[in-house]
Design an enzyme around this catalytic site. Structure first.
Site, PDB file in Angstrom:
ATOM      1  N   ARG A  10     -40.630 -53.649 -19.375  1.00  0.00           N
ATOM      2  CA  ARG A  10     -39.434 -53.574 -18.543  1.00  0.00           C
ATOM      3  C   ARG A  10     -39.692 -53.088 -17.122  1.00  0.00           C
ATOM      4  O   ARG A  10     -39.075 -53.578 -16.172  1.00  0.00           O
ATOM      5  CB  ARG A  10     -38.415 -52.660 -19.225  1.00  0.00           C
ATOM      6  CG  ARG A  10     -37.868 -53.255 -20.486  1.00  0.00           C
ATOM      7  CD  ARG A  10     -36.991 -52.276 -21.232  1.00  0.00           C
ATOM      8  NE  ARG A  10     -36.398 -52.921 -22.394  1.00  0.00           N
ATOM      9  CZ  ARG A  10     -35.667 -52.285 -23.297  1.00  0.00           C
ATOM     10  NH1 ARG A  10     -35.440 -50.993 -23.184  1.00  0.00           N
ATOM     11  NH2 ARG A  10     -35.149 -52.939 -24.323  1.00  0.00           N
ATOM     12  N   HIS A  67     -33.425 -51.381 -16.799  1.00  0.00           N
ATOM     13  CA  HIS A  67     -33.547 -52.591 -17.618  1.00  0.00           C
ATOM     14  C   HIS A  67     -33.440 -53.809 -16.717  1.00  0.00           C
ATOM     15  O   HIS A  67     -32.547 -53.890 -15.876  1.00  0.00           O
ATOM     16  CB  HIS A  67     -32.453 -52.611 -18.678  1.00  0.00           C
ATOM     17  CG  HIS A  67     -32.716 -53.578 -19.789  1.00  0.00           C
ATOM     18  ND1 HIS A  67     -32.674 -54.946 -19.607  1.00  0.00           N
ATOM     19  CD2 HIS A  67     -33.046 -53.382 -21.087  1.00  0.00           C
ATOM     20  CE1 HIS A  67     -32.965 -55.536 -20.753  1.00  0.00           C
ATOM     21  NE2 HIS A  67     -33.198 -54.612 -21.674  1.00  0.00           N
ATOM     22  N   ARG A  75     -40.610 -46.924 -21.611  1.00  0.00           N
ATOM     23  CA  ARG A  75     -40.340 -47.233 -23.021  1.00  0.00           C
ATOM     24  C   ARG A  75     -40.410 -48.728 -23.269  1.00  0.00           C
ATOM     25  O   ARG A  75     -39.912 -49.523 -22.460  1.00  0.00           O
ATOM     26  CB  ARG A  75     -38.953 -46.726 -23.407  1.00  0.00           C
ATOM     27  CG  ARG A  75     -38.548 -47.104 -24.818  1.00  0.00           C
ATOM     28  CD  ARG A  75     -37.234 -46.474 -25.233  1.00  0.00           C
ATOM     29  NE  ARG A  75     -36.080 -47.014 -24.554  1.00  0.00           N
ATOM     30  CZ  ARG A  75     -35.512 -48.185 -24.832  1.00  0.00           C
ATOM     31  NH1 ARG A  75     -36.032 -48.979 -25.760  1.00  0.00           N
ATOM     32  NH2 ARG A  75     -34.440 -48.580 -24.181  1.00  0.00           N
ATOM     33  N   PHE A 124     -40.834 -58.930 -28.410  1.00  0.00           N
ATOM     34  CA  PHE A 124     -40.207 -58.122 -27.355  1.00  0.00           C
ATOM     35  C   PHE A 124     -41.272 -57.806 -26.301  1.00  0.00           C
ATOM     36  O   PHE A 124     -42.473 -57.921 -26.547  1.00  0.00           O
ATOM     37  CB  PHE A 124     -39.654 -56.812 -27.955  1.00  0.00           C
ATOM     38  CG  PHE A 124     -38.146 -56.787 -28.083  1.00  0.00           C
ATOM     39  CD1 PHE A 124     -37.425 -57.917 -28.419  1.00  0.00           C
ATOM     40  CD2 PHE A 124     -37.447 -55.606 -27.862  1.00  0.00           C
ATOM     41  CE1 PHE A 124     -36.041 -57.886 -28.544  1.00  0.00           C
ATOM     42  CE2 PHE A 124     -36.062 -55.554 -27.989  1.00  0.00           C
ATOM     43  CZ  PHE A 124     -35.353 -56.695 -28.322  1.00  0.00           C
ATOM     44  N   HIS A 161     -31.045 -47.791 -17.470  1.00  0.00           N
ATOM     45  CA  HIS A 161     -30.855 -48.064 -18.889  1.00  0.00           C
ATOM     46  C   HIS A 161     -31.205 -46.886 -19.787  1.00  0.00           C
ATOM     47  O   HIS A 161     -30.544 -46.648 -20.790  1.00  0.00           O
ATOM     48  CB  HIS A 161     -31.724 -49.260 -19.265  1.00  0.00           C
ATOM     49  CG  HIS A 161     -31.571 -49.712 -20.692  1.00  0.00           C
ATOM     50  ND1 HIS A 161     -30.354 -50.073 -21.221  1.00  0.00           N
ATOM     51  CD2 HIS A 161     -32.491 -49.862 -21.692  1.00  0.00           C
ATOM     52  CE1 HIS A 161     -30.515 -50.438 -22.487  1.00  0.00           C
ATOM     53  NE2 HIS A 161     -31.794 -50.296 -22.806  1.00  0.00           N
ATOM     54  N   GLN A 170     -35.751 -45.444 -16.837  1.00  0.00           N
ATOM     55  CA  GLN A 170     -36.004 -46.874 -17.051  1.00  0.00           C
ATOM     56  C   GLN A 170     -34.849 -47.720 -16.518  1.00  0.00           C
ATOM     57  O   GLN A 170     -33.686 -47.447 -16.811  1.00  0.00           O
ATOM     58  CB  GLN A 170     -36.182 -47.167 -18.540  1.00  0.00           C
ATOM     59  CG  GLN A 170     -36.462 -48.647 -18.804  1.00  0.00           C
ATOM     60  CD  GLN A 170     -36.949 -48.892 -20.216  1.00  0.00           C
ATOM     61  OE1 GLN A 170     -36.148 -49.006 -21.133  1.00  0.00           O
ATOM     62  NE2 GLN A 170     -38.250 -48.962 -20.389  1.00  0.00           N
ATOM     63  N   LEU A 211     -25.509 -54.401 -20.115  1.00  0.00           N
ATOM     64  CA  LEU A 211     -26.778 -54.891 -20.661  1.00  0.00           C
ATOM     65  C   LEU A 211     -26.675 -56.271 -21.312  1.00  0.00           C
ATOM     66  O   LEU A 211     -25.772 -56.523 -22.106  1.00  0.00           O
ATOM     67  CB  LEU A 211     -27.264 -53.890 -21.713  1.00  0.00           C
ATOM     68  CG  LEU A 211     -28.529 -54.288 -22.504  1.00  0.00           C
ATOM     69  CD1 LEU A 211     -29.740 -54.284 -21.590  1.00  0.00           C
ATOM     70  CD2 LEU A 211     -28.736 -53.341 -23.682  1.00  0.00           C
ATOM     71  N   GLU A 262     -32.790 -57.415 -24.385  1.00  0.00           N
ATOM     72  CA  GLU A 262     -34.156 -57.925 -24.217  1.00  0.00           C
ATOM     73  C   GLU A 262     -34.423 -59.094 -25.166  1.00  0.00           C
ATOM     74  O   GLU A 262     -35.351 -59.884 -24.957  1.00  0.00           O
ATOM     75  CB  GLU A 262     -35.158 -56.801 -24.483  1.00  0.00           C
ATOM     76  CG  GLU A 262     -36.600 -57.200 -24.265  1.00  0.00           C
ATOM     77  CD  GLU A 262     -37.461 -56.039 -23.812  1.00  0.00           C
ATOM     78  OE1 GLU A 262     -36.953 -55.219 -23.030  1.00  0.00           O
ATOM     79  OE2 GLU A 262     -38.622 -55.962 -24.226  1.00  0.00           O
TER      80      GLU A 262
END
Length: 569
Positions: free
Chosen positions: A277, A233, A382, A117, A345, A231, A243, A246
């Protein structure tokens, strides 16, 4: 009057883990209150996975490396004592979930599978295809039922009842019947999720993510910490913001501009699409701004290409992603690239938590966990895979904390709770009778447009000041709205009215925090202050609500192991 030893508000991953932990003491009466049926909670939308340094795919990985990656990803704003507490315990949490029956995907050796990730130095994200949150939610729900947790489904938190920093209980509406109840409790865990709906239709959040618990704490005197860190995304569907996990980038997806170029090589030459991100989101917007995207204005986008992964891998590991792209963008990503653009997000900020091991807040009897809370684990940004991990681990410890609090406290009297419930009953009656006023939908849409245009991915002072002034005017307009529904049972117009009020309350805090932070750090990108400024801003923002007035303050960041340095990927 309804009476429980522990009440958990919210039935997502954090809420149900809290309820499960609190109910380990069989002498305590534990209730979990939720706006919707528990297994429909937003944790179920978490697709890609949950981070834990298991070392199954890379035996050099360790909690220490997870610790370092998280601190670096946070742009050094995370509280390092909280991060270390978290990363050390995540491997045992995966084993615990495995024991509960979570059907993790497995590697060729039968161990829990792990994938890469963004921002991680090792492939440490455990997963169950691309439905990780969904399966965790269902498994923990079963455990709660086994432990005789009482679920109050379709109940809506209206306010917390607090006097002199002591919590006595809460007031909530049974949406089904329209009845408003005071509920007495020795301890409460707020786990009600984030408030991404301040951007309304440009977010990956469910429609019910309206910050009800955060706003209730804010009104009760608990400050909101670091609200400016929002955040975005990178891979929301272009037309809806929904979404795409990821895991798409983790499994090897490419990001392409209209020239067919993998543009991340200009912004993160080593990590490419697996940069964190905040960096990837800004890179996409810079490509669009430079005219290398498709379309114009809010309709602009770039492409994510997964075709080279092959049909077998996509159907094995990303089946839900393919379904979402097909249903909501009309694109079969096995045959063509899918249009994407960043979408709001996650809220790194939230309810001020003063102890990462008990999840206590400054008000005795109130604990908080999950996205609504700020521990602070994520700091200014994050990492993917750290959110489901956050809700499960800190949800568990919030439940333990609330259990111990309940074991030490006594119930208070009924007077305050009755008074507060009567106030809400009168308000419900007044709003049902009101036949004219300002449009709630117009207020909501103006709020969302103002926040997206002026307090979005790129920010500068004059635009944010304009946003703050607009939000303040909307708060005044909100006092003159009407709901146009006289029903008592299932009056969702009234629920929506309270939700919009909560969003306005929190949107103002986001704008205030963003104006005051004159630097760029993590997700907070100031065009007028492009550099990180540790000398002045290596500190948390705290915003208090005192009546109608907001007051800004700060508190220090806990730095135990890693001194801030330049963040390069």
């Amino acid at each position: 009057m309804l009476t429980y030893d522990v009440v958990v508000v919210g039935a997502g991953g954090a809420g149900m883990m809290a309820a499960l932990s609190a109910s380990e003491n069989k002498n305590l009466n534990v209730a979990c209150l939720s706006k919707i049926f528990p297994t429909r909670s937003h944790t179920g939308a978490a697709q890609g996975g949950i981070n834990a340094a298991m070392g199954n795919r890379d035996n050099t990985d360790s909690p220490e490396r997870h610790f370092k990656d998280t601190v670096k990803g946070s742009d050094f704003l995370a509280d390092q004592d909280a991060v270390e507490f978290f990363t050390k315990r995540m491997p045992e949490i995966i084993q615990e979930l495995d024991y509960y029956g979570v059907p993790f995907s497995r590697d060729e050796n039968g161990k829990v599978a792990q994938r890469p990730f963004g921002g991680a130095s090792s492939p440490r994200t455990c997963y169950s295809a691309d439905k990780t949150g969904h399966v965790i939610l269902h498994s923990v729900y079963e455990q709660c039922l086994k432990n005789n947790v009482t679920f109050l489904d379709e109940w809506f938190l209206l306010s917390l009842v607090v006097e002199e920093d002591e919590c006595h209980g809460l007031v909530a509406m049974d949406i089904k019947s329209g009845e408003i109840h005071g509920i007495k409790a020795k301890s409460i865990v707020i786990a009600s999720g984030g408030f991404g709906r301040i951007y309304w239709n440009r977010t990956t959040n469910a429609f019910n993510m309206t910050g009800d618990g955060t706003a209730a704490c804010f009104e009760a005197g608990i400050p909101v910490k670091d609200p400016e860190f929002v955040q975005f995304h990178p891979t929301g569907l272009a037309s809806t913001g929904i979404l795409l996990s990821e895991a798409c980038r983790g499994e090897g997806g490419y990001l392409l501009n209209k020239d067919g170029e993998r543009f991340m090589k200009k912004y993160a030459p080593d990590k490419m699409e697996l940069a964190p991100r905040d960096l990837v989101s800004r890179s996409i917007e810079m490509e669009i701004k430079a005219g290398r995207g498709f379309g114009e204005g809010l309709e602009a986008y770039v492409l994510m290409d997964l075709r080279h992964l092959g049909e077998e891998k996509i159907m094995e590991r990303l089946p839900q992603v393919r379904e979402l792209a097909l249903d909501f963008e009309g694109t079969d990503l096995m045959k063509e690239p899918v249009p994407i653009r960043p979408s709001c997000h996650y809220m790194m900020g939230g309810i001020h938590v003063i102890n990462p091991e008990t999840l206590e807040t400054p008000v005795k009897g109130i604990h908080a966990a999950g996205e609504c809370a700020c521990v602070s684990l994520h700091g200014a940004n994050r990492l993917g895979g750290n959110s489901v991990a956050d809700v499960v681990l800190f949800g568990k410890y919030a439940g333990i904390g609330a259990r111990k609090t309940a074991e030490q406290r006594s119930f208070s009297g009924d007077t305050l709770l009755t008074e507060k419930a009567t106030e809400w009953h009168d308000k419900f009656h007044t709003m049902r009778q009101k036949e004219a006023g300002k449009s709630l939908v117009e207020i909501r849409n103006t709020m969302a447009g103002t926040m997206w245009d002026n307090v979005g991915i790129f920010r500068k002072k004059d635009e944010m000041v304009h946003a703050l002034e607009t939000i303040e005017q909307l708060i005044e307009d909100y006092k003159e709205t009407f709901i146009g529904d006289a029903a008592i049972r299932y009056n969702m117009a009234f629920v929506n009215y309270v939700e919009i009020g909560n969003l306005l309350t929190l949107a103002k805090a986001v704008a205030m925090g963003a104006i005051a932070r004159e630097e760029s750090r993590g997700s907070h990108s100031r065009e007028d202050f492009p550099e990180r400024r540790d000398d002045e801003f290596l500190k948390h923002t705290l915003i208090y609500k005192e009546g109608d007035d907001y007051r800004l303050d700060h508190c220090p960041v806990s730095i135990t192991s890693y001194t801030p340095e330049e963040r390069v990927y």
